[in-house]
Design a protein around this motif. Structure first.
Motif, PDB file in Angstrom:
ATOM      1  N   TRP A 194     -59.056  23.158  41.937  1.00  0.00           N
ATOM      2  CA  TRP A 194     -59.397  23.129  40.512  1.00  0.00           C
ATOM      3  C   TRP A 194     -60.867  22.767  40.360  1.00  0.00           C
ATOM      4  CZ3 TRP A 194     -56.947  24.657  36.218  1.00  0.00           C
ATOM      5  CH2 TRP A 194     -57.539  24.310  34.991  1.00  0.00           C
ATOM      6  N   SER A 195     -61.599  23.545  39.550  1.00  0.00           N
ATOM      7  CA  SER A 195     -63.025  23.309  39.376  1.00  0.00           C
ATOM      8  C   SER A 195     -63.430  22.960  37.948  1.00  0.00           C
ATOM      9  CB  SER A 195     -63.821  24.550  39.821  1.00  0.00           C
ATOM     10  OG  SER A 195     -63.617  24.819  41.196  1.00  0.00           O
ATOM     11  N   CYS A 196     -62.663  23.404  36.955  1.00  0.00           N
ATOM     12  CA  CYS A 196     -63.082  23.295  35.556  1.00  0.00           C
ATOM     13  C   CYS A 196     -63.235  21.845  35.092  1.00  0.00           C
ATOM     14  CB  CYS A 196     -62.080  24.028  34.661  1.00  0.00           C
ATOM     15  SG  CYS A 196     -62.498  23.972  32.898  1.00  0.00           S
ATOM     16  N   TYR A 197     -64.348  21.569  34.396  1.00  0.00           N
ATOM     17  CA  TYR A 197     -64.594  20.236  33.865  1.00  0.00           C
ATOM     18  C   TYR A 197     -63.884  19.979  32.531  1.00  0.00           C
ATOM     19  CZ  TYR A 197     -68.519  19.567  37.134  1.00  0.00           C
ATOM     20  OH  TYR A 197     -69.305  19.411  38.245  1.00  0.00           O
ATOM     21  N   ASP A 198     -63.491  21.035  31.842  1.00  0.00           N
ATOM     22  CA  ASP A 198     -62.967  20.878  30.483  1.00  0.00           C
ATOM     23  C   ASP A 198     -61.758  21.790  30.268  1.00  0.00           C
ATOM     24  OD1 ASP A 198     -62.884  19.829  27.934  1.00  0.00           O
ATOM     25  OD2 ASP A 198     -64.350  21.224  27.101  1.00  0.00           O
ATOM     26  N   ARG A 204     -55.303  26.339  31.095  1.00  0.00           N
ATOM     27  CA  ARG A 204     -56.209  27.222  31.817  1.00  0.00           C
ATOM     28  C   ARG A 204     -57.610  26.599  31.927  1.00  0.00           C
ATOM     29  NH1 ARG A 204     -55.148  33.602  30.576  1.00  0.00           N
ATOM     30  NH2 ARG A 204     -52.888  33.590  30.865  1.00  0.00           N
ATOM     31  N   ALA A 205     -58.401  27.126  32.853  1.00  0.00           N
ATOM     32  CA  ALA A 205     -59.794  26.698  32.985  1.00  0.00           C
ATOM     33  C   ALA A 205     -60.618  27.312  31.856  1.00  0.00           C
ATOM     34  CB  ALA A 205     -60.346  27.133  34.340  1.00  0.00           C
ATOM     35  N   CYS A 206     -61.640  26.584  31.394  1.00  0.00           N
ATOM     36  CA  CYS A 206     -62.406  27.060  30.234  1.00  0.00           C
ATOM     37  C   CYS A 206     -63.214  28.314  30.546  1.00  0.00           C
ATOM     38  CB  CYS A 206     -63.313  25.952  29.711  1.00  0.00           C
ATOM     39  SG  CYS A 206     -64.804  25.619  30.706  1.00  0.00           S
ATOM     40  N   GLY A 207     -63.678  28.429  31.797  1.00  0.00           N
ATOM     41  CA  GLY A 207     -64.417  29.617  32.201  1.00  0.00           C
ATOM     42  C   GLY A 207     -65.899  29.590  31.927  1.00  0.00           C
ATOM     43  N   VAL A 208     -66.385  28.606  31.139  1.00  0.00           N
ATOM     44  CA  VAL A 208     -67.796  28.628  30.738  1.00  0.00           C
ATOM     45  C   VAL A 208     -68.551  27.326  31.007  1.00  0.00           C
ATOM     46  CG1 VAL A 208     -67.609  30.465  29.029  1.00  0.00           C
ATOM     47  CG2 VAL A 208     -67.064  28.115  28.365  1.00  0.00           C
ATOM     48  N   CYS A 209     -67.867  26.270  31.489  1.00  0.00           N
ATOM     49  CA  CYS A 209     -68.618  25.077  31.892  1.00  0.00           C
ATOM     50  C   CYS A 209     -69.397  25.394  33.170  1.00  0.00           C
ATOM     51  CB  CYS A 209     -67.667  23.893  32.107  1.00  0.00           C
ATOM     52  SG  CYS A 209     -66.574  24.031  33.547  1.00  0.00           S
ATOM     53  N   ASP A 210     -70.329  24.529  33.534  1.00  0.00           N
ATOM     54  CA  ASP A 210     -71.157  24.785  34.717  1.00  0.00           C
ATOM     55  C   ASP A 210     -70.311  25.048  35.956  1.00  0.00           C
ATOM     56  OD1 ASP A 210     -73.264  24.292  33.052  1.00  0.00           O
ATOM     57  OD2 ASP A 210     -74.045  22.561  34.135  1.00  0.00           O
ATOM     58  N   SER A 211     -69.274  24.223  36.141  1.00  0.00           N
ATOM     59  CA  SER A 211     -68.460  24.343  37.346  1.00  0.00           C
ATOM     60  C   SER A 211     -67.697  25.664  37.372  1.00  0.00           C
ATOM     61  CB  SER A 211     -67.491  23.158  37.431  1.00  0.00           C
ATOM     62  OG  SER A 211     -66.829  23.139  38.673  1.00  0.00           O
ATOM     63  N   CYS A 212     -67.157  26.073  36.222  1.00  0.00           N
ATOM     64  CA  CYS A 212     -66.468  27.364  36.150  1.00  0.00           C
ATOM     65  C   CYS A 212     -67.434  28.515  36.414  1.00  0.00           C
ATOM     66  CB  CYS A 212     -65.816  27.554  34.782  1.00  0.00           C
ATOM     67  SG  CYS A 212     -64.226  26.726  34.557  1.00  0.00           S
ATOM     68  N   ARG A 213     -68.618  28.447  35.824  1.00  0.00           N
ATOM     69  CA  ARG A 213     -69.602  29.522  36.000  1.00  0.00           C
ATOM     70  C   ARG A 213     -69.980  29.681  37.469  1.00  0.00           C
ATOM     71  NH1 ARG A 213     -72.494  31.135  31.194  1.00  0.00           N
ATOM     72  NH2 ARG A 213     -71.842  29.923  29.373  1.00  0.00           N
ATOM     73  N   LEU A 214     -70.219  28.556  38.140  1.00  0.00           N
ATOM     74  CA  LEU A 214     -70.612  28.608  39.546  1.00  0.00           C
ATOM     75  C   LEU A 214     -69.477  29.148  40.411  1.00  0.00           C
ATOM     76  CD1 LEU A 214     -72.463  25.182  39.693  1.00  0.00           C
ATOM     77  CD2 LEU A 214     -73.534  27.412  40.042  1.00  0.00           C
ATOM     78  N   ARG A 215     -68.268  28.718  40.124  1.00  0.00           N
ATOM     79  CA  ARG A 215     -67.109  29.182  40.889  1.00  0.00           C
ATOM     80  C   ARG A 215     -66.900  30.680  40.696  1.00  0.00           C
ATOM     81  NH1 ARG A 215     -61.753  26.600  42.421  1.00  0.00           N
ATOM     82  NH2 ARG A 215     -60.312  28.343  42.694  1.00  0.00           N
TER      83      ARG A 215
END
Length: 233
Positions: A194-198, A204-215
Protein backbone atom coordinates in the motif's frame (compact mmCIF):
# COMPACT_ATOMS: atom_id res chain seq x y z
CA UNK A 1 22.37 -33.41 17.29
CA UNK A 2 24.68 -30.99 15.53
CA UNK A 3 27.88 -32.43 14.18
CA UNK A 4 31.19 -30.71 13.51
CA UNK A 5 30.15 -29.95 9.95
CA UNK A 6 26.68 -28.57 10.70
CA UNK A 7 25.94 -25.35 8.84
CA UNK A 8 25.96 -22.18 10.91
CA UNK A 9 22.51 -20.63 11.39
CA UNK A 10 21.60 -17.86 8.98
CA UNK A 11 22.20 -14.35 10.36
CA UNK A 12 19.33 -12.26 11.68
CA UNK A 13 18.37 -8.85 10.34
CA UNK A 14 15.74 -6.39 11.52
CA UNK A 15 13.83 -4.99 8.56
CA UNK A 16 11.54 -1.96 8.70
CA UNK A 17 8.33 -3.14 7.06
CA UNK A 18 5.85 -0.30 6.60
CA UNK A 19 3.57 -2.15 4.21
CA UNK A 20 4.61 -0.07 1.21
CA UNK A 21 6.15 -1.34 -2.00
CA UNK A 22 9.69 -0.33 -1.09
CA UNK A 23 9.63 -2.04 2.30
CA UNK A 24 8.12 -5.18 0.79
CA UNK A 25 10.91 -5.42 -1.79
CA UNK A 26 13.50 -4.60 0.88
CA UNK A 27 12.24 -7.46 3.07
CA UNK A 28 12.40 -9.94 0.22
CA UNK A 29 15.90 -8.76 -0.71
CA UNK A 30 17.07 -9.31 2.87
CA UNK A 31 15.79 -12.88 2.66
CA UNK A 32 17.42 -13.33 -0.74
CA UNK A 33 20.73 -12.30 0.83
CA UNK A 34 20.36 -15.12 3.34
CA UNK A 35 19.04 -13.27 6.38
CA UNK A 36 16.35 -14.50 8.72
CA UNK A 37 14.03 -11.54 9.07
CA UNK A 38 12.63 -9.84 12.13
CA UNK A 39 10.10 -7.43 10.62
CA UNK A 40 9.29 -4.21 12.48
CA UNK A 41 6.20 -2.18 11.64
CA UNK A 42 5.53 1.02 13.57
CA UNK A 43 1.90 1.95 14.13
CA UNK A 44 2.42 5.68 14.55
CA UNK A 45 -1.30 6.50 14.18
CA UNK A 46 -0.67 7.51 10.59
CA UNK A 47 -3.45 8.72 8.33
CA UNK A 48 -2.96 5.78 5.94
CA UNK A 49 -3.40 3.06 8.56
CA UNK A 50 -4.42 0.54 5.92
CA UNK A 51 -0.70 0.03 5.30
CA UNK A 52 -0.56 -1.83 8.62
CA UNK A 53 -2.84 -4.49 7.14
CA UNK A 54 -0.53 -4.68 4.14
CA UNK A 55 2.49 -5.09 6.41
CA UNK A 56 0.82 -8.02 8.18
CA UNK A 57 -0.11 -9.66 4.87
CA UNK A 58 3.41 -9.21 3.49
CA UNK A 59 5.05 -10.57 6.65
CA UNK A 60 2.81 -13.62 6.50
CA UNK A 61 3.36 -14.12 2.76
CA UNK A 62 7.15 -13.92 3.09
CA UNK A 63 7.25 -16.09 6.20
CA UNK A 64 9.39 -13.79 8.32
CA UNK A 65 10.70 -15.19 11.58
CA UNK A 66 8.79 -12.66 13.67
CA UNK A 67 6.66 -9.60 12.93
CA UNK A 68 6.17 -6.90 15.55
CA UNK A 69 3.70 -4.03 15.12
CA UNK A 70 4.86 -1.46 17.64
CA UNK A 71 2.45 1.30 18.73
CA UNK A 72 3.81 4.85 18.89
CA UNK A 73 1.34 7.71 18.56
CA UNK A 74 3.13 10.45 16.62
CA UNK A 75 -0.17 12.32 16.33
CA UNK A 76 0.71 13.59 19.79
CA UNK A 77 3.41 15.65 18.05
CA UNK A 78 1.75 16.34 14.68
CA UNK A 79 3.74 18.44 12.23
CA UNK A 80 2.90 16.36 9.15
CA UNK A 81 -0.04 15.75 6.86
CA UNK A 82 0.25 12.10 7.90
CA UNK A 83 -0.04 12.79 11.65
CA UNK A 84 -2.16 15.96 11.87
CA UNK A 85 -5.25 17.53 10.34
CA UNK A 86 -3.30 18.94 7.39
CA UNK A 87 -4.43 18.31 3.84
CA UNK A 88 -2.36 15.83 1.81
CA UNK A 89 -1.09 17.64 -1.34
CA UNK A 90 -2.66 16.41 -4.57
CA UNK A 91 -1.08 18.76 -7.12
CA UNK A 92 2.07 16.84 -8.00
CA UNK A 93 5.58 16.24 -6.71
CA UNK A 94 7.50 19.46 -6.07
CA UNK A 95 11.15 20.33 -5.32
CA UNK A 96 10.72 21.18 -1.63
CA UNK A 97 10.38 18.99 1.44
CA UNK A 98 6.68 18.04 1.29
CA UNK A 99 4.20 18.42 4.15
CA UNK A 100 3.92 14.60 4.17
CA UNK A 101 7.39 14.48 5.73
CA UNK A 102 7.02 13.19 9.30
CA UNK A 103 9.59 14.89 11.57
CA UNK A 104 12.55 12.57 12.21
CA UNK A 105 10.45 9.50 11.30
CA UNK A 106 13.19 7.34 9.81
CA UNK A 107 15.58 8.33 12.60
CA UNK A 108 13.00 7.18 15.16
CA UNK A 109 12.21 3.99 13.26
CA UNK A 110 15.84 3.02 12.72
CA UNK A 111 16.54 3.63 16.42
CA UNK A 112 13.74 1.21 17.30
CA UNK A 113 15.06 -1.30 14.78
CA UNK A 114 18.55 -0.92 16.27
CA UNK A 115 17.21 -1.56 19.78
CA UNK A 116 15.51 -4.77 18.64
CA UNK A 117 18.55 -5.85 16.66
CA UNK A 118 20.85 -5.43 19.63
CA UNK A 119 18.43 -7.30 21.89
CA UNK A 120 18.23 -10.13 19.34
CA UNK A 121 21.98 -10.33 18.75
CA UNK A 122 21.86 -8.85 15.25
CA UNK A 123 23.99 -6.15 13.68
CA UNK A 124 22.10 -5.79 10.41
CA UNK A 125 19.26 -3.38 9.73
CA UNK A 126 17.35 -2.99 6.47
CA UNK A 127 15.42 0.09 5.43
CA UNK A 128 13.74 0.77 2.09
CA UNK A 129 14.71 4.44 1.74
CA UNK A 130 15.11 5.79 -1.75
CA UNK A 131 16.98 8.99 -2.59
CA UNK A 132 15.80 9.31 -6.20
CA UNK A 133 12.02 9.29 -5.95
CA UNK A 134 11.88 10.77 -2.43
CA UNK A 135 14.74 13.26 -2.65
CA UNK A 136 12.64 15.84 -0.79
CA UNK A 137 12.88 13.81 2.41
CA UNK A 138 16.13 14.48 4.30
CA UNK A 139 15.95 11.11 6.09
CA UNK A 140 16.12 9.15 2.82
CA UNK A 141 19.55 10.35 1.72
CA UNK A 142 22.80 8.34 1.78
CA UNK A 143 24.18 10.88 4.26
CA UNK A 144 21.46 9.90 6.70
CA UNK A 145 22.16 6.18 6.36
CA UNK A 146 25.91 6.69 6.84
CA UNK A 147 25.34 9.07 9.73
CA UNK A 148 23.12 6.58 11.52
CA UNK A 149 25.74 3.85 11.17
CA UNK A 150 28.27 6.19 12.76
CA UNK A 151 25.86 7.03 15.57
CA UNK A 152 25.17 3.32 16.20
CA UNK A 153 28.90 2.73 16.74
CA UNK A 154 28.95 5.10 19.71
CA UNK A 155 25.43 4.44 21.05
CA UNK A 156 25.39 0.65 21.47
CA UNK A 157 27.02 -2.20 23.35
CA UNK A 158 27.86 -3.70 19.95
CA UNK A 159 29.83 -0.62 19.01
CA UNK A 160 31.57 -0.26 22.36
CA UNK A 161 32.83 -3.83 21.97
CA UNK A 162 34.30 -3.09 18.56
CA UNK A 163 31.41 -4.35 16.46
CA UNK A 164 29.75 -2.57 13.57
CA UNK A 165 26.07 -2.02 12.86
CA UNK A 166 25.28 -2.15 9.16
CA UNK A 167 22.31 -0.27 7.72
CA UNK A 168 21.40 -1.92 4.43
CA UNK A 169 19.54 0.37 2.02
CA UNK A 170 19.34 -1.78 -1.11
CA UNK A 171 16.86 0.52 -2.88
CA UNK A 172 18.82 3.70 -2.21
CA UNK A 173 19.71 4.46 -5.83
CA UNK A 174 16.92 2.69 -7.72
CA UNK A 175 14.18 4.41 -9.69
CA UNK A 176 10.62 3.47 -8.82
CA UNK A 177 10.37 1.55 -12.10
CA UNK A 178 13.43 -0.49 -11.10
CA UNK A 179 11.87 -1.22 -7.70
CA UNK A 180 8.72 -2.41 -9.49
CA UNK A 181 10.91 -4.65 -11.64
CA UNK A 182 12.61 -6.04 -8.53
CA UNK A 183 9.20 -6.86 -7.05
CA UNK A 184 8.35 -8.81 -10.21
CA UNK A 185 11.74 -10.57 -10.25
CA UNK A 186 11.28 -11.63 -6.63
CA UNK A 187 7.83 -13.02 -7.39
CA UNK A 188 6.06 -10.55 -5.12
CA UNK A 189 2.42 -9.53 -5.40
CA UNK A 190 2.65 -5.75 -5.72
CA UNK A 191 -1.05 -5.49 -4.93
CA UNK A 192 -0.33 -6.60 -1.35
CA UNK A 193 1.60 -3.38 -0.72
CA UNK A 194 0.00 0.00 0.00
CA UNK A 195 1.40 3.39 -1.01
CA UNK A 196 -1.43 5.95 -0.86
CA UNK A 197 -1.17 8.66 1.80
CA UNK A 198 -4.86 9.58 1.71
CA UNK A 199 -7.12 6.55 1.13
CA UNK A 200 -10.63 7.24 -0.15
CA UNK A 201 -13.73 6.36 1.90
CA UNK A 202 -14.39 3.44 -0.47
CA UNK A 203 -11.02 1.91 0.42
CA UNK A 204 -9.32 2.73 -2.85
CA UNK A 205 -6.08 4.68 -3.26
CA UNK A 206 -6.57 8.36 -4.14
CA UNK A 207 -4.30 8.14 -7.18
CA UNK A 208 -3.08 11.75 -6.99
CA UNK A 209 -1.02 12.15 -3.79
CA UNK A 210 2.76 12.21 -4.23
CA UNK A 211 3.12 8.56 -3.25
CA UNK A 212 0.39 7.41 -5.65
CA UNK A 213 1.85 9.47 -8.50
CA UNK A 214 5.33 8.03 -8.00
CA UNK A 215 4.02 4.47 -7.75
CA UNK A 216 1.79 4.75 -10.82
CA UNK A 217 4.54 6.33 -12.91
CA UNK A 218 7.06 3.70 -11.83
CA UNK A 219 4.87 0.75 -12.73
CA UNK A 220 3.86 2.39 -16.01
CA UNK A 221 7.52 2.97 -16.93
CA UNK A 222 8.30 -0.65 -16.06
CA UNK A 223 5.32 -1.88 -18.07
CA UNK A 224 4.04 -3.85 -15.09
CA UNK A 225 0.68 -4.24 -13.35
CA UNK A 226 0.46 -2.01 -10.32
CA UNK A 227 -2.09 -4.19 -8.53
CA UNK A 228 -3.65 -1.14 -6.83
CA UNK A 229 -7.27 -0.04 -7.17
CA UNK A 230 -7.34 3.73 -7.58
CA UNK A 231 -10.32 6.00 -7.20
CA UNK A 232 -10.27 6.87 -10.89
CA UNK A 233 -10.22 3.32 -12.26
Amino acid sequence: MSGPHSAAPSPLAVVLLSGGLDSMVCTALAQEQGFRVLALTVDYNQRHRVELESASAIAKRLGVERHVILPMDLRQFGGSALTADIAVPKDGVGPDIPVTYVPARNLIFLSLALAWAEAAGSKDLFIGVNALDYSGYPDCRPEFVGGFEALARVATKIGSEGGTVIVHAPLQHLKKSEIAQEAARLGLDAGQSWSCYDPLPNGRACGVCDSCRLRRAGFAEAGLDDGTRYGDN
